[in-house]
Enzyme design. Structure first.
Site, PDB file in Angstrom:
ATOM      1  N   PRO A   9       2.751   1.472  13.535  1.00 54.07           N
ATOM      2  CA  PRO A   9       1.534   0.806  14.245  1.00 54.07           C
ATOM      3  C   PRO A   9       1.011  -0.262  13.513  1.00 54.07           C
ATOM      4  O   PRO A   9       1.523  -0.656  12.378  1.00 54.07           O
ATOM      5  CB  PRO A   9       0.684   2.157  13.875  1.00 54.07           C
ATOM      6  CG  PRO A   9       1.265   3.059  13.014  1.00 54.07           C
ATOM      7  CD  PRO A   9       2.732   2.798  13.326  1.00 54.07           C
ATOM      8  N   ASN A  10       0.599  -0.958  14.400  1.00 54.27           N
ATOM      9  CA  ASN A  10      -0.019  -2.589  13.920  1.00 54.27           C
ATOM     10  C   ASN A  10       1.010  -3.710  13.543  1.00 54.27           C
ATOM     11  O   ASN A  10       0.621  -4.934  13.160  1.00 54.27           O
ATOM     12  CB  ASN A  10      -1.076  -2.304  12.864  1.00 54.27           C
ATOM     13  CG  ASN A  10      -2.223  -1.262  13.148  1.00 54.27           C
ATOM     14  OD1 ASN A  10      -2.596  -1.575  14.395  1.00 54.27           O
ATOM     15  ND2 ASN A  10      -2.566  -0.319  12.571  1.00 54.27           N
ATOM     16  N   ARG A  17      -2.751  -9.894  11.495  1.00 45.80           N
ATOM     17  CA  ARG A  17      -3.207  -8.853  10.942  1.00 45.80           C
ATOM     18  C   ARG A  17      -3.193  -9.265   9.139  1.00 45.80           C
ATOM     19  O   ARG A  17      -2.177  -9.581   8.734  1.00 45.80           O
ATOM     20  CB  ARG A  17      -2.778  -7.553  10.913  1.00 45.80           C
ATOM     21  CG  ARG A  17      -1.445  -7.362  10.271  1.00 45.80           C
ATOM     22  CD  ARG A  17      -0.881  -5.986  10.708  1.00 45.80           C
ATOM     23  NE  ARG A  17      -1.461  -4.637   9.842  1.00 45.80           N
ATOM     24  CZ  ARG A  17      -0.809  -3.822   9.314  1.00 45.80           C
ATOM     25  NH1 ARG A  17       0.566  -3.634   9.829  1.00 45.80           N
ATOM     26  NH2 ARG A  17      -1.597  -2.749   9.046  1.00 45.80           N
ATOM     27  N   TYR A  22       0.354  -9.436   4.789  1.00 41.50           N
ATOM     28  CA  TYR A  22       1.318  -9.186   5.617  1.00 41.50           C
ATOM     29  C   TYR A  22       1.978 -10.684   5.713  1.00 41.50           C
ATOM     30  O   TYR A  22       3.034 -10.845   6.496  1.00 41.50           O
ATOM     31  CB  TYR A  22       1.192  -8.659   6.649  1.00 41.50           C
ATOM     32  CG  TYR A  22       0.794  -7.323   6.430  1.00 41.50           C
ATOM     33  CD1 TYR A  22       1.458  -6.258   5.801  1.00 41.50           C
ATOM     34  CD2 TYR A  22      -0.611  -6.778   6.773  1.00 41.50           C
ATOM     35  CE1 TYR A  22       1.051  -5.012   5.577  1.00 41.50           C
ATOM     36  CE2 TYR A  22      -1.165  -5.501   6.472  1.00 41.50           C
ATOM     37  CZ  TYR A  22      -0.378  -4.801   5.952  1.00 41.50           C
ATOM     38  OH  TYR A  22      -0.555  -3.067   5.521  1.00 41.50           O
ATOM     39  N   ASN A  74       9.773   0.591   9.170  1.00 41.74           N
ATOM     40  CA  ASN A  74       8.471   0.423   8.588  1.00 41.74           C
ATOM     41  C   ASN A  74       7.674   1.162   9.498  1.00 41.74           C
ATOM     42  O   ASN A  74       7.198   0.914  10.431  1.00 41.74           O
ATOM     43  CB  ASN A  74       8.259  -0.965   8.718  1.00 41.74           C
ATOM     44  CG  ASN A  74       6.944  -1.601   8.105  1.00 41.74           C
ATOM     45  OD1 ASN A  74       6.299  -0.478   7.518  1.00 41.74           O
ATOM     46  ND2 ASN A  74       6.688  -2.454   7.656  1.00 41.74           N
ATOM     47  N   ALA A  77       1.367   2.848   8.672  1.00 42.33           N
ATOM     48  CA  ALA A  77       0.478   3.797   7.948  1.00 42.33           C
ATOM     49  C   ALA A  77       0.982   5.298   8.252  1.00 42.33           C
ATOM     50  O   ALA A  77       0.672   6.089   7.438  1.00 42.33           O
ATOM     51  CB  ALA A  77      -1.084   3.904   8.835  1.00 42.33           C
ATOM     52  N   GLU A  98      13.692   2.512   4.027  1.00 41.92           N
ATOM     53  CA  GLU A  98      12.297   2.341   4.463  1.00 41.92           C
ATOM     54  C   GLU A  98      11.730   1.022   3.965  1.00 41.92           C
ATOM     55  O   GLU A  98      12.183   0.382   2.804  1.00 41.92           O
ATOM     56  CB  GLU A  98      11.502   3.295   3.363  1.00 41.92           C
ATOM     57  CG  GLU A  98      10.036   3.349   3.720  1.00 41.92           C
ATOM     58  CD  GLU A  98       9.261   4.321   2.566  1.00 41.92           C
ATOM     59  OE1 GLU A  98      10.177   4.826   1.699  1.00 41.92           O
ATOM     60  OE2 GLU A  98       8.224   4.591   2.916  1.00 41.92           O
ATOM     61  N   HIS A 100       8.672  -2.069   3.344  1.00 43.40           N
ATOM     62  CA  HIS A 100       7.255  -2.422   3.712  1.00 43.40           C
ATOM     63  C   HIS A 100       7.135  -3.757   3.266  1.00 43.40           C
ATOM     64  O   HIS A 100       7.689  -4.229   2.202  1.00 43.40           O
ATOM     65  CB  HIS A 100       6.294  -1.470   2.431  1.00 43.40           C
ATOM     66  CG  HIS A 100       6.410  -0.057   2.870  1.00 43.40           C
ATOM     67  ND1 HIS A 100       5.816   0.457   3.904  1.00 43.40           N
ATOM     68  CD2 HIS A 100       7.057   1.092   2.297  1.00 43.40           C
ATOM     69  CE1 HIS A 100       6.156   1.968   4.038  1.00 43.40           C
ATOM     70  NE2 HIS A 100       6.859   2.145   3.103  1.00 43.40           N
ATOM     71  N   ARG A 107      -1.376  -1.273  -4.161  1.00 45.48           N
ATOM     72  CA  ARG A 107      -2.507  -1.342  -3.205  1.00 45.48           C
ATOM     73  C   ARG A 107      -3.149   0.077  -3.213  1.00 45.48           C
ATOM     74  O   ARG A 107      -3.002   0.834  -4.458  1.00 45.48           O
ATOM     75  CB  ARG A 107      -1.949  -1.401  -1.790  1.00 45.48           C
ATOM     76  CG  ARG A 107      -1.530  -2.838  -1.808  1.00 45.48           C
ATOM     77  CD  ARG A 107      -0.914  -3.080  -0.304  1.00 45.48           C
ATOM     78  NE  ARG A 107      -1.983  -3.259   0.624  1.00 45.48           N
ATOM     79  CZ  ARG A 107      -1.963  -3.296   1.798  1.00 45.48           C
ATOM     80  NH1 ARG A 107      -0.780  -3.184   2.663  1.00 45.48           N
ATOM     81  NH2 ARG A 107      -2.771  -3.217   2.734  1.00 45.48           N
TER      82      ARG A 107
HETATM   83  C1  DQA Z   1       3.033  -1.449   5.443  1.00 47.05           C
HETATM   84  C2  DQA Z   1       2.185  -0.773   4.457  1.00 47.05           C
HETATM   85  C3  DQA Z   1       1.378   0.397   4.998  1.00 47.05           C
HETATM   86  O1  DQA Z   1       0.617   1.028   4.043  1.00 47.05           O
HETATM   87  C4  DQA Z   1       0.388   0.008   6.083  1.00 47.05           C
HETATM   88  O2  DQA Z   1      -0.321   0.791   6.532  1.00 47.05           O
HETATM   89  C5  DQA Z   1       1.248  -0.865   7.060  1.00 47.05           C
HETATM   90  C6  DQA Z   1       1.998  -1.932   6.735  1.00 47.05           C
HETATM   91  C7  DQA Z   1       3.722  -2.778   4.966  1.00 47.05           C
HETATM   92  O3  DQA Z   1       4.676  -3.048   5.607  1.00 47.05           O
HETATM   93  O4  DQA Z   1       3.443  -3.158   3.972  1.00 47.05           O
HETATM   94  O5  DQA Z   1       0.946  -0.733   8.439  1.00 47.05           O
HETATM   95  O6  DQA Z   1       3.969  -0.382   6.014  1.00 47.05           O
END
Ligand code: DQA
Length: 151
Positions: A9-10, A17, A22, A74, A77, A98, A100, A107
């Protein structure tokens, strides 16, 4: 070699964002970067993004049924909440990395937990969008070392 690259998501909002976390690369730019990198490495990249947990579960399973060699994920959340994604990765037993973009360990406390980490050969965090390319390279190296079906 075939690698699934899954974004949760996102992540379609990259470039818009929270650029302080990011960066300014858009999702489209990210896809182009990954495509170029994979083409040079002779890897078929299957890139998918969804804001819905079940889609990600379906695509992890699809990676198995399509005989993929690995998964870069990735989970956004869902990293911090999803037993379903952990179970999916455990079910397919494909090598997974994984990723990020941000440095999650620096964080909020709720970002310190990753449900998926236990089913991944590696977590890359805080390397920006370059982390995806590192993850691809790791999966290539892993496949060269261990062959198929080798998590
Ligand atoms: C994320 C880190 C997560 O905590 C966050 O909710 C994201 C992006 C990252 O790429 O740093 O959506 O996975």
């Amino acid at each position: 070699m075939k690698i699934y690259i899954l974004n949760g998501p996102n992540l379609n909002m990259l470039g818009v964002r929270e650029p302080e976390h990011y960066g300014s690369t858009t999702y489209r730019d990210l896809l182009d970067m990954i495509e170029r990198h994979c083409q040079e490495a002779g890897v078929e990249a299957i890139c998918k993004q969804s804001n819905h947990e079940g889609d990600l579960v379906d695509w992890i399973q699809e990676a198995y049924f399509e005989n993929a060699d690995g998964i870069v994920i990735n989970p956004g959340a869902y990293t911090h909440t999803s037993v379903a994604l952990l179970d999916a990765l455990k079910a397919v037993r494909l090598p997974a990395v994984e990723v990020h973009i941000s440095k999650v360990e620096e964080r909020e406390a709720f970002r310190q937990i990753s449900y998926l980490r236990a089913a991944c050969i590696k977590t890359i965090s805080g390397h920006g969008v370059g982390g995806y390319l590192e993850a691809v390279d790791l999966l290539i190296a892993h496949a060269n070392r261990n062959g198929k079906d080798s998590q």
